[in-house]
Write an enzyme that holds these catalytic residues in place. Structure first.
Site, PDB file in Angstrom:
ATOM      1  N   LYS A 115      -1.817 -30.586 -45.426  1.00  0.00           N
ATOM      2  CA  LYS A 115      -3.138 -31.186 -45.153  1.00  0.00           C
ATOM      3  C   LYS A 115      -3.078 -32.704 -45.288  1.00  0.00           C
ATOM      4  O   LYS A 115      -3.773 -33.426 -44.583  1.00  0.00           O
ATOM      5  CB  LYS A 115      -4.198 -30.607 -46.089  1.00  0.00           C
ATOM      6  CG  LYS A 115      -4.458 -29.140 -45.828  1.00  0.00           C
ATOM      7  CD  LYS A 115      -5.837 -28.854 -45.306  1.00  0.00           C
ATOM      8  CE  LYS A 115      -5.848 -27.545 -44.540  1.00  0.00           C
ATOM      9  NZ  LYS A 115      -6.996 -26.733 -44.661  1.00  0.00           N
ATOM     10  N   LYS A 197       0.853 -21.542 -38.715  1.00  0.00           N
ATOM     11  CA  LYS A 197      -0.160 -20.488 -38.757  1.00  0.00           C
ATOM     12  C   LYS A 197      -1.375 -20.840 -37.879  1.00  0.00           C
ATOM     13  O   LYS A 197      -1.680 -22.030 -37.688  1.00  0.00           O
ATOM     14  CB  LYS A 197      -0.595 -20.211 -40.192  1.00  0.00           C
ATOM     15  CG  LYS A 197      -1.391 -21.320 -40.833  1.00  0.00           C
ATOM     16  CD  LYS A 197      -2.041 -20.830 -42.114  1.00  0.00           C
ATOM     17  CE  LYS A 197      -3.059 -21.852 -42.554  1.00  0.00           C
ATOM     18  NZ  LYS A 197      -4.082 -21.382 -43.429  1.00  0.00           N
ATOM     19  N   LYS A 200      -8.206 -22.740 -38.175  1.00  0.00           N
ATOM     20  CA  LYS A 200      -9.478 -23.121 -37.541  1.00  0.00           C
ATOM     21  C   LYS A 200      -9.587 -24.613 -37.322  1.00  0.00           C
ATOM     22  O   LYS A 200     -10.330 -25.053 -36.470  1.00  0.00           O
ATOM     23  CB  LYS A 200     -10.730 -22.666 -38.282  1.00  0.00           C
ATOM     24  CG  LYS A 200     -10.596 -22.085 -39.624  1.00  0.00           C
ATOM     25  CD  LYS A 200     -11.949 -21.660 -40.151  1.00  0.00           C
ATOM     26  CE  LYS A 200     -11.759 -20.924 -41.451  1.00  0.00           C
ATOM     27  NZ  LYS A 200     -11.244 -21.774 -42.548  1.00  0.00           N
TER      28      LYS A 200
HETATM   29  N1  AQP Z   1      -3.177 -17.618 -39.621  1.00  0.00           N
HETATM   30  C1  AQP Z   1      -3.537 -16.823 -40.601  1.00  0.00           C
HETATM   31  N2  AQP Z   1      -2.964 -15.598 -40.732  1.00  0.00           N
HETATM   32  C2  AQP Z   1      -3.329 -14.767 -41.731  1.00  0.00           C
HETATM   33  N3  AQP Z   1      -4.284 -15.073 -42.633  1.00  0.00           N
HETATM   34  C3  AQP Z   1      -4.878 -16.271 -42.530  1.00  0.00           C
HETATM   35  N4  AQP Z   1      -5.842 -16.868 -43.251  1.00  0.00           N
HETATM   36  C4  AQP Z   1      -6.115 -18.088 -42.721  1.00  0.00           C
HETATM   37  N5  AQP Z   1      -5.318 -18.307 -41.659  1.00  0.00           N
HETATM   38  C5  AQP Z   1      -4.545 -17.198 -41.512  1.00  0.00           C
HETATM   39  C6  AQP Z   1      -6.504 -16.281 -44.392  1.00  0.00           C
HETATM   40  O1  AQP Z   1      -7.897 -16.423 -44.235  1.00  0.00           O
HETATM   41  C7  AQP Z   1      -8.492 -16.639 -45.504  1.00  0.00           C
HETATM   42  C8  AQP Z   1      -9.398 -17.830 -45.452  1.00  0.00           C
HETATM   43  O2  AQP Z   1      -8.736 -19.020 -45.217  1.00  0.00           O
HETATM   44  P1  AQP Z   1      -9.508 -20.386 -45.454  1.00  0.00           P
HETATM   45  O3  AQP Z   1     -10.505 -20.621 -44.440  1.00  0.00           O
HETATM   46  O4  AQP Z   1     -10.032 -20.468 -46.830  1.00  0.00           O
HETATM   47  O5  AQP Z   1      -8.421 -21.455 -45.400  1.00  0.00           O
HETATM   48  P2  AQP Z   1      -7.107 -21.512 -44.672  1.00  0.00           P
HETATM   49  O6  AQP Z   1      -6.152 -20.505 -45.218  1.00  0.00           O
HETATM   50  O7  AQP Z   1      -6.698 -22.938 -44.786  1.00  0.00           O
HETATM   51  O8  AQP Z   1      -7.519 -21.093 -43.185  1.00  0.00           O
HETATM   52  P3  AQP Z   1      -7.474 -21.940 -41.892  1.00  0.00           P
HETATM   53  O9  AQP Z   1      -7.957 -21.144 -40.757  1.00  0.00           O
HETATM   54  O10 AQP Z   1      -6.139 -22.577 -41.747  1.00  0.00           O
HETATM   55  O11 AQP Z   1      -8.559 -23.025 -42.175  1.00  0.00           O
HETATM   56  P4  AQP Z   1      -8.439 -24.570 -42.153  1.00  0.00           P
HETATM   57  O12 AQP Z   1      -7.824 -24.880 -40.829  1.00  0.00           O
HETATM   58  O13 AQP Z   1      -9.819 -25.055 -42.304  1.00  0.00           O
HETATM   59  O14 AQP Z   1      -7.567 -24.955 -43.309  1.00  0.00           O
HETATM   60  C9  AQP Z   1      -7.364 -16.794 -46.517  1.00  0.00           C
HETATM   61  O15 AQP Z   1      -7.222 -15.550 -47.189  1.00  0.00           O
HETATM   62  C10 AQP Z   1      -6.173 -17.044 -45.675  1.00  0.00           C
HETATM   63  O16 AQP Z   1      -4.991 -16.561 -46.274  1.00  0.00           O
END
Ligand code: AQP
Length: 332
Positions: A115, A197, A200
């Site tokens: 990040k 991965k 969002k």
């Molecule tokens: N690509 C992924 N595959 C499997 N699991 C995923 N999770 C997120 N991306 C994947 C799981 O979703 C839950 C919530 O995630 P989060 O929104 O708290 O933060 P994150 O993991 O950082 O998800 P994003 O989509 O990547 O969000 P941004 O881009 O905002 O940081 C968690 O249980 C995570 O494991």
């Protein structure tokens, strides 16, 4: 016979609209676990602001995540659904836990490194201490299991270390949690880059399939999705893109990647992508129908979130009372 349910906690940031990775890596498992566990599912808006958010969009995204939780099948009669900032104890415990967390532990967190590279213009202290707030989220509720995707395993392990250190310094107080990670779907990769991965806040929406994408958008994103060299539809270490697409197909069809490979034997990329698109659309359309009905009743969501916060506060306040006393903060 008295059966004691294991308590679980998990959350998602309202940083944008949820995607298939969030569903397959986390929410699908949460829905299954609600049958057999005492579950608290949070919308972690305080985590979201560690990256700049537009204030007028944050509240809207928070509500939308709550609506999607219901549309995905979480039952507010069985689980506690609430917004992190509605329970002030999260920030209070996070501050106390900051004082038992080592800088070096936080410096090792891979999500912070990723990040910080992604948001080099705003490497704020909150981004650095993000995992401590996450530890507070988990530890406030005496959580035993944390159902997350593979990317969050390191953070849950840090929460364990913090809890163990707190208990060593101040006496047995916090429950030691463990991550609950499913084998398949634990990490869904980006459609435009299968080495990272699905996320969002990826720079382009072609990285993910949002749970609210319409059929045409799904088809067009999957058509553009990168593939590997060769012509066969097979998974494996040298085929990261196909492995990812086959995993999505298998999880949504409730089958295995091996069975999916056999199904597509002798077929080309176009046929594979077209059937994958049908599968995703068949999954998303009923979910979006449910979402429409939920959106039409905004009062219902408000009621669920108010009740969720009230129930969560009861547990959180009891933990904080114990924590304050153990640390030696004066009670009046
Ligand atoms: N690509 C992924 N595959 C499997 N699991 C995923 N999770 C997120 N991306 C994947 C799981 O979703 C839950 C919530 O995630 P989060 O929104 O708290 O933060 P994150 O993991 O950082 O998800 P994003 O989509 O990547 O969000 P941004 O881009 O905002 O940081 C968690 O249980 C995570 O494991």
């Amino acid at each position: 016979m008295c059966y004691v349910y294991m308590r679980i906690f998990s959350g998602i940031q309202p940083t944008n609209i949820l995607h298939l990775g969030n569903y397959l890596g986390a929410i699908q498992n949460w829905v299954r676990l609600q049958e057999t566990h005492e579950a608290l599912y949070c919308i972690v808006d305080l985590h979201a602001i560690t990256v700049r958010q537009k204030p007028e969009e944050l509240a809207q995204n928070t509500r939308r995540v709550a609506e999607l939780y219901l549309a995905c099948g979480l039952d507010p009669e069985r689980v506690t659904i609430f917004v992190q900032s509605h329970v002030r104890e999260h920030t209070e415990l996070a501050w106390i836990l900051n004082t038992v967390t080592k800088m070096g532990e936080l410096e090792r967190m891979t999500q912070f490194k990723d990040k910080a590279t992604q948001h080099s213009e705003n490497i704020n202290a909150g981004l650095f201490t993000y995992p401590v707030l996450m530890a507070a989220d988990i530890l406030l509720y005496g959580t035993e299991g944390v159902p997350v995707g593979d990317d969050q395993k390191q953070h849950v392990e840090l929460a364990r270390n913090i809890a163990e250190r707190f208990n060593k310094w101040f006496g047995e107080t916090l429950v030691i949690p463990k991550p609950l990670i499913q084998e398949e779907g634990a990490r869904i990769m980006g459609l435009d880059d299968p080495t990272k991965k699905m996320s969002k806040s990826a720079p382009t929406p072609n990285n993910y399939i949002a749970l609210t994408d319409d059929a045409e958008t799904v088809r067009s994103k999957l058509k553009r999705a990168v593939t590997d060299s060769g012509t066969e539809i097979v998974s494996g270490a040298t085929k990261p893109a196909l492995t990812n697409l086959l995993t999505i197909y298998a999880l949504l069809r409730n089958t295995t990647v091996k069975a999916a490979e056999s199904h597509f034997e002798g077929k080309g990329y176009a046929a594979f992508k077209s059937e994958l698109a049908d599968t995703v659309v068949d999954f998303l359309m009923p979910l979006q129908e449910r979402l429409k009905k939920i959106e039409a009743n905004p009062k219902t969501i408000e009621k669920i979130l108010k009740k969720g916060a009230k129930d969560a506060v009861k547990i959180a306040a009891a933990t904080m009372e114990k924590v304050r006393e153990r640390v030696g903060l004066l009670a009046i």
